[in-house]
Design a protein around this motif. Structure first.
Motif: not given
Length: 395
Positions: A107-110, A96-102, A167-171, A195-204
């Motif tokens: 929640r799922a990966f941290t 339904a939206g990017v915000v709820p997806a974030i 994780a990195l939450l990126f815009c 290098e640091h095995n982060l998850y990348l959450f990329s809001d595009e």
């Protein structure tokens, strides 16, 4: 000009959240004022979308509806055509939206107590998605030099090396500063993430809204290795102003991550069942490219109008040109106002309703974010009203 980007709309009483918010902030606002705050356009809808939905309603049954092959094909084709990005149908998770997806991704990966890195100032729901769920926002402030923003790679690397940060939450493009990140910048971030095995959450979500002469790179397209750690958040909602239809497309290549995300989604908002949303996305992606191209030229013209205005009339206020989004980041710090006093001046004295910079983090204090997706006449009226109040303030 083929499309109507000049008609002034009046959305008072329509349920528009940003219009209602304006009247709540200042019930005495003059009747001709248009809010230029929330990223919600003051333009008519693309006529192809309006007509397409009308035709669809002639035969549609609006029961529980999932994604159709035509919808998935449209999403795939759009990503390839506009972004040179090859995706597979199974990667696409409608929501339904990017915000709820974030929120779901965090929640799922941290875990509670983990850190999520954010580059500030940044879209304010990022903070909510992290902090309201018991995670810590690891702030990496952007470097600002005369209105130009760059990434502090040293601080980013230090935060990434902290084992508490997961994780990195990126815009991308960056909201609110309007940067479109260069491929070289993304490659540096990729090195740090891997290098640091982060998850990348990329809001595009703004990735279709790129100014002439600038090129956007979908972050996960840099490498297969990065894609295996990435969730990319996309939507037609900002591009075509259909946020009220609640349709976003979350792209996850890694099957295990996809399963984990969907499991978390099912705990909350669950599967998207919305007939008109799927059809609207399909129509936008197959019939509205010409409207978007014209829209981009209007936004570029509008940002230059705003910049010229301040350069000519109030040069102490800086309005650098943006590279992406339709949101211009204005620097009012030269006025020397405390950020709450600036808000009061804008909303009550000048009756100018923008987004206050402080909501994007403490680095945004003294700034205002203006929505450029409005007729030039509306922007001019708003700027003239602001100019009159600024002139009185100086005297």
């Amino acid at each position: 000009m083929k499309y109507d980007f000049t008609t002034k709309l009046n959305r008072a009483g329509s349920g528009s959240l940003k219009w209602d918010a304006m009247y709540q902030i200042n019930p005495q606002v003059m009747p001709d004022v248009v809010p230029l705050s929330v990223a919600d356009m003051e333009f008519k809808m693309p006529p192809e979308l309006t007509e397409g939905l009308k035709q669809h309603l002639d035969t549609a049954v609006l029961g529980y509806t999932g994604p159709t092959p035509a919808f998935t094909d449209a999403v795939q084709h759009w990503m390839l055509k506009r972004h040179n990005w090859h995706i597979k149908p199974e990667w696409v998770i409608p929501i339904a939206g990017v915000v709820p997806a974030i929120f779901h991704a965090v929640r799922a990966f941290t875990e509670p107590g983990d850190g999520v890195i954010v580059l500030t100032p940044v879209y304010y729901p990022f903070f909510r998605a992290v902090q309201s769920q018991g995670r810590n926002a690891a702030r990496c402030p952007l470097h600002e030099d005369n209105g130009q923003y760059t990434i502090d790679f040293g601080t980013l690397a230090r935060l990434a090396a902290d084992p508490h940060n997961k994780a990195l939450l990126f815009c991308s493009p960056h909201n609110p500063v309007g940067r479109v990140w260069k491929k070289e910048e993304l490659q540096k971030i990729q090195e740090i993430v891997l290098e640091h095995n982060l998850y990348l959450f990329s809001d595009e979500i703004h990735f279709d809204i790129i100014m002439p002469g600038t090129e956007h790179t979908v972050f996960q397209s840099l490498s297969d290795e990065l894609a295996e750690r990435t969730i990319t958040f996309t939507a037609p909602t900002k591009t075509f102003n259909i946020a009220g239809l609640g349709i976003s497309n979350i792209i996850i290549k890694n099957e295990k991550m996809r399963t984990r995300f969907v499991e978390e989604q099912d705990k909350g908002s669950g599967t998207l069942f919305t007939a008109l949303s799927y059809k609207a996305c399909e129509i936008c992606y197959t019939q509205c490219s010409a409207w978007l191209d014209e829209f981009l030229s209007v936004i570029d013209s509008n940002q230059r109008l705003v910049q010229r205005f301040f350069q000519t009339r109030h040069p102490e206020i800086k309005a650098p040109l943006i590279q992406g989004t339709y949101l211009q980041w204005l620097d009012f710090r030269a006025l020397g106002m405390e950020y709450k006093a600036l808000e009061q001046f804008m909303t009550h004295t000048a009756q100018v309703f923008l987004d206050e910079g402080y909501i994007f983090g403490e680095e945004g204090r003294g700034f205002e974010r203006i929505n450029l997706a409005a007729p030039a006449s509306v922007l001019t009226e708003t700027l003239e009203r602001l100019s009159n109040s600024l002139t009185k303030l100086k005297h």
